[in-house]
Enzyme design. Structure first.
Site, PDB file in Angstrom:
ATOM      1  N   TYR A   4      17.056  29.402   7.771  1.00  0.00           N
ATOM      2  CA  TYR A   4      15.984  30.324   8.312  1.00  0.00           C
ATOM      3  C   TYR A   4      15.830  29.917   9.478  1.00  0.00           C
ATOM      4  CZ  TYR A   4      13.421  30.004   4.179  1.00  0.00           C
ATOM      5  OH  TYR A   4      12.942  29.974   2.693  1.00  0.00           O
ATOM      6  N   LYS A  27       0.681  -0.835   0.186  1.00  0.00           N
ATOM      7  CA  LYS A  27      -0.193  -0.385   0.138  1.00  0.00           C
ATOM      8  C   LYS A  27       1.099   1.140  -0.423  1.00  0.00           C
ATOM      9  CE  LYS A  27      -0.655   0.138   4.988  1.00  0.00           C
ATOM     10  NZ  LYS A  27      -1.875  -0.040   6.123  1.00  0.00           N
ATOM     11  N   MET A  48      12.367  24.111   2.382  1.00  0.00           N
ATOM     12  CA  MET A  48      11.489  22.918   2.115  1.00  0.00           C
ATOM     13  C   MET A  48      12.631  22.589   0.277  1.00  0.00           C
ATOM     14  SD  MET A  48       8.305  24.748  -0.567  1.00  0.00           S
ATOM     15  CE  MET A  48       7.813  25.007   1.183  1.00  0.00           C
TER      16      MET A  48
END
Ligand SMILES: Cc1ncc(COP(=O)(O)O)c(C=O)c1O
Length: 393
Positions: free
Chosen positions: A262, A35, A310
């Protein structure tokens, strides 16, 4: 290709399947859980490897996953682990999937679809033995089966339950197992025959409790080699198939006292060489790994420094030597004698191995590899490492 990617070693998958099968022996079967795109490894190709190496059946969570998988592996039997919604029951029956029954409404709908289509609906009864998430309550299984017996078109192929804590709570796992055994006896008595496939063992139970292997085991994580290696229990050590790599995109000299990234969460304690990797939390490399993981460069561990962004992650390569743009770094996997496992990252993120694997984003290209000459799998892979069939890239 993007200079950040996942490599999946199909030889490792095939070996893991063989290892499990060799311990199970001929009496017991393997239901390979594929799955969520085979835990991020690519369901189509993993299913083909598992099936061709002897897995009896493939298991997915949803009917949509089964529909997507079937063309890649048309010969394989596919079990859908959660109940199929009413509007997809016709599809599930016409495709010949094995469908889980977990509630009162499902049997009637399935039976009607089977009669309409003039073909049997293959079902597995899902029993709730204590997870309290899904399934027919164990105490009601006998009565449930008496009702199933009256419905035309249903072929009861299996009965199963799922453990809540098979890796770390032997007492509750044993209680669940005993409850399941009683439910199986009740089911067989009500039906007047023995349901052929009784299964309950996920990876945790497959590794720890041979008495719970029953007719088949139903592992996922184990086949991908991602649980912490526990060779020497009842299963041999499995091999992690997945490696995550990136090439250094740029290098920067950061003077002592300056900060990186950051939130300015890391400050250079010395004049430092910082390398940028073009992979970040958008690719599934968790932000919790900020200042909290190592990657492998030239076979040694170097730390992640600053916040994972990101699209990028910064590492401290001070002292490694003349590091160059384009050098290959391993974020998950082996390099030289060192290794960073999925299990290590799961621990650092205070999560489970499953989540680390499935969160690896589809924007990371997947490259399939195998040992040279591995006839079990090399036909599946094109020269560039993509899948040579209709499987998603
Ligand atoms: C019903 C069911 N069976 C088996 C598995 C396989 O579990 P594991 O990957 O821990 O072996 C899962 C996974 O969550 C599941 O939901």
């Amino acid at each position: 290709m993007r200079p950040a990617w996942i490599e999946i070693d199909l030889t490792a998958i095939a070996d893991n399947v063989h290892r499990v099968l060799s311990v199970l022996g001929h009496q017991r079967k393997l239901l390979a859980v594929v799955k969520d795109d085979a835990y991020g490894h690519g369901a189509a190709v993993i299913a083909q490897v598992a099936h061709s190496c002897g897995a009896h059946m493939l298991a997915v969570a949803f009917v949509e996953e089964a529909v997507e998988l079937q063309p890649a592996c048309p010969e394989a039997e596919i079990l859908i682990l959660t109940p199929v919604p009413a509007d997809a029951i016709e599809t599930a029956v016409s495709c010949g999937f094995h469908v889980s029954l977990a509630d009162r409404a499902g049997p009637g709908l399935l039976s009607a679809a089977a009669v309409r289509q003039g073909r049997a609906a293959k079902v597995h009864i899902k029993v709730d033995t204590g997870m309290h998430r899904l399934g027919v309550p164990a105490a009601q299984v006998g009565e449930y089966c008496s009702r199933l017996k009256l419905l035309p078109g249903l072929e009861i192929r299996g009965i199963f339950t799922h453990f809540a804590s098979s890796s770390d709570d032997p007492q509750f796992t044993t209680e669940q197992f005993e409850c399941f055994q009683q439910a199986c006896r009740d089911a067989d008595a009500a039906l007047g025959y023995s349901i052929p496939l009784k299964h309950c063992a996920n990876s945790g139970a497959t590794v720890r409790y041979p008495e719970m292997w029953m007719d088949a085991v139903r592992p996922g994580a184990l086949l991908y080699g991602i649980p912490r290696n526990r060779g020497g229990v009842y299963m041999p050590t499995m091999q992690q198939a997945l490696t995550v790599k990136a090439k250094i995109a740029s290098l920067k000299e950061v003077p002592v006292g300056e900060t990186v990234g950051y939130g300015r969460t890391w400050r250079a304690a010395r004049d430092s060489h910082i390398a940028l990797l073009p992979i970040g939390y958008g690719d599934g490399y968790d932000r919790l790994l900020s200042n909290n993981a190592d990657v492998l460069l030239r076979g040694r561990r170097v730390p992640v420094v600053g916040a994972v962004a990101m699209d990028s992650t910064t590492i401290d390569v001070t002292g490694v030597g003349d590091v160059r743009v384009g050098e290959e770094v391993v974020l998950i996997g082996d390099q030289g004698g060192e290794s960073v496992t999925v299990a290590e990252l799961a621990e650092r993120c205070q999560t489970i191995v499953h989540e680390v694997a499935v969160r690896l984003d589809r924007r990371l290209p997947r490259v399939y590899t195998c040992q040279p000459g591995d006839e079990r799998v090399e036909g599946l892979i094109s020269a560039e490492g993509s899948v040579a069939s209709s499987a998603p890239a």
